[in-house]
Scaffold this motif. Structure first.
Motif, PDB file in Angstrom:
ATOM      1  N   ASP A   1       1.004  -1.135  -0.504  1.00  0.00           N
ATOM      2  CA  ASP A   1      -0.124  -0.215   0.028  1.00  0.00           C
ATOM      3  C   ASP A   1       0.840   0.991   0.478  1.00  0.00           C
ATOM      4  N   PHE A   2       1.669   1.356   0.573  1.00  0.00           N
ATOM      5  CA  PHE A   2       3.167   1.975   0.760  1.00  0.00           C
ATOM      6  C   PHE A   2       3.879   2.532  -0.721  1.00  0.00           C
ATOM      7  N   ALA A   3       4.379   1.371  -1.120  1.00  0.00           N
ATOM      8  CA  ALA A   3       4.488   1.870  -2.795  1.00  0.00           C
ATOM      9  C   ALA A   3       3.167   2.082  -3.681  1.00  0.00           C
ATOM     10  N   LYS A   4       2.291   1.654  -3.387  1.00  0.00           N
ATOM     11  CA  LYS A   4       1.301   2.466  -4.188  1.00  0.00           C
ATOM     12  C   LYS A   4       1.145   3.985  -4.141  1.00  0.00           C
ATOM     13  N   ALA A   5       0.520   4.067  -2.337  1.00  0.00           N
ATOM     14  CA  ALA A   5       0.846   5.168  -1.778  1.00  0.00           C
ATOM     15  C   ALA A   5       1.375   6.725  -2.673  1.00  0.00           C
ATOM     16  N   PHE A   6       2.148   6.122  -2.636  1.00  0.00           N
ATOM     17  CA  PHE A   6       3.902   7.056  -2.408  1.00  0.00           C
ATOM     18  C   PHE A   6       4.290   7.318  -4.508  1.00  0.00           C
ATOM     19  N   ALA A   7       3.952   6.062  -5.101  1.00  0.00           N
ATOM     20  CA  ALA A   7       3.857   6.280  -6.823  1.00  0.00           C
ATOM     21  C   ALA A   7       2.728   7.391  -7.011  1.00  0.00           C
ATOM     22  N   LYS A   8       1.919   7.178  -6.297  1.00  0.00           N
ATOM     23  CA  LYS A   8       0.360   8.038  -6.871  1.00  0.00           C
ATOM     24  C   LYS A   8       1.059   9.374  -6.279  1.00  0.00           C
ATOM     25  N   LEU A   9       1.606   9.995  -5.127  1.00  0.00           N
ATOM     26  CA  LEU A   9       2.072  10.741  -4.494  1.00  0.00           C
ATOM     27  C   LEU A   9       2.860  11.856  -6.003  1.00  0.00           C
TER      28      LEU A   9
END
Ligand code: DDH
Length: 287
Positions: free
Chosen positions: A254-262
């Protein structure tokens, strides 16, 4: 000088500079992650302003925001990489460095795409005050991250970055690290947030933060911001705090997805991943 577009060469040079025995806890990693986050976290979805495009922190108006105090260290660390690969934009370099640092500190691989411009459109520069204030409560955290387009689950996942680094009293006024192993990416932050007893204290500078005291009343050096404690105490946020405390793999995913989105906030791409923002097309480097 590397060949333009050789991001692997840039990546390798970022990895090489992470070890900084003279700086802080011996690593440039945490402050590089914070640079990437603050470069992107000014985004406002409604007006399509702010975000990593433009690398506005190079200029006083954004770089001088008190919320960005200390990030000049991260920018200075990256100067030799920029000098060795002058074709990369600062906006790409800062976001890539954050992703590389997370991975090198044991975190997940974050999908990163190039193409940000250093062209600064004054009308898109964010006003100060868009980054979160650690002394506030859950409603403030929601207002800041909803503005960027994140939901409650993504907010909690992103805040797991506080597994890295520390607060510096001469930068934010808060003091200390969240976890013991502060250059190792893990879900320790969530385990400590959910599992320890935290006590509110006022520091000599008047700033309020939460600290951990062990059974003998001896104060450990670990701390939490009021906004971290707000995640634990909010009925929705706390569900995710508990999930991530229990399941490291879920947190990493979830962190990887959210950070990529950021990192992508404010960037538009065509089906081939090429950036289509007008500023990028007219302003300079276009991948
Ligand atoms: Fe943070 N952060 N952050 N943070 N942050 C600080 C340090 C670091 C808030 C406040 C502070 C995120 C969210 C929030 C990192 C990453 C991320 C400090 C200490 C404060 C204060 C600065 C100093 O004194 O040097 C608040 C408030 C929030 C919030 O969400 C409400 C997010 C989303 C990230 C991310 O990367 C996705 C990192 C890394 C650091 C450690 C920096 C260092 O130099 O060490």
């Amino acid at each position: 000088m590397s060949k333009p577009g050789n991001y692997e060469a840039v990546r390798k040079d970022i990895v090489k500079l992470l070890h900084q025995p003279e700086y802080d806890d011996g690593s440039a990693g945490p402050v590089l992650v914070r640079l990437a986050w603050h470069s992107a976290g000014t985004y406002d979805a409604e007006t399509d302003t702010g975000g990593s495009n433009g690398a506005g922190m190079r200029y006083e108006r954004e770089g001088g925001d008190p919320a960005n105090a200390g990030l000049q260290h991260a920018r200075v660390f990256l100067e030799p990489v920029k000098a060795a690969h002058p074709w990369i934009t600062y906006a790409d370099l800062w976001t890539l460095a954050g992703c590389v640092a997370v991975r090198e500190m044991g975190g997940p691989e974050i999908r990163w795409l190039p193409g940000r411009t250093d062209y600064v459109d004054d009308s898109k520069l964010p006003p100060r005050g868009r980054l979160p204030d650690g002394s506030k409560a859950a409603d403030h955290v929601r207002a800041v991250f909803y503005r960027m387009g994140f939901n409650d689950q993504e907010i909690v996942a992103l805040c797991g970055a506080h597994n890295l680094g520390r607060c510096h009293s001469d930068r934010s006024g808060f003091d200390g690290p969240w976890v013991n192993n502060l250059t190792r990416f893990s879900n320790q932050y969530f385990r400590l947030l959910a599992g320890l007893e935290w006590k509110l204290v006022t520091l000599p500078n008047g700033v309020k933060q939460w600290v951990y005291e062990d059974e003998d009343g001896i104060s450990e050096r670990l701390m939490m911001l009021p906004t971290d404690i707000a995640l634990r105490d909010d009925p929705v946020f706390c569900e995710w705090v508990d999930s991530y405390a229990e399941d490291k793999e879920l947190f990493f995913e979830d962190f990887a997805k959210a950070f990529a989105k950021l990192m992508e906030l404010g960037i538009t791409r065509d089906a081939r991943g090429r950036v289509t923002n007008a500023d990028n097309v007219k302003g300079g480097y276009h991948s």
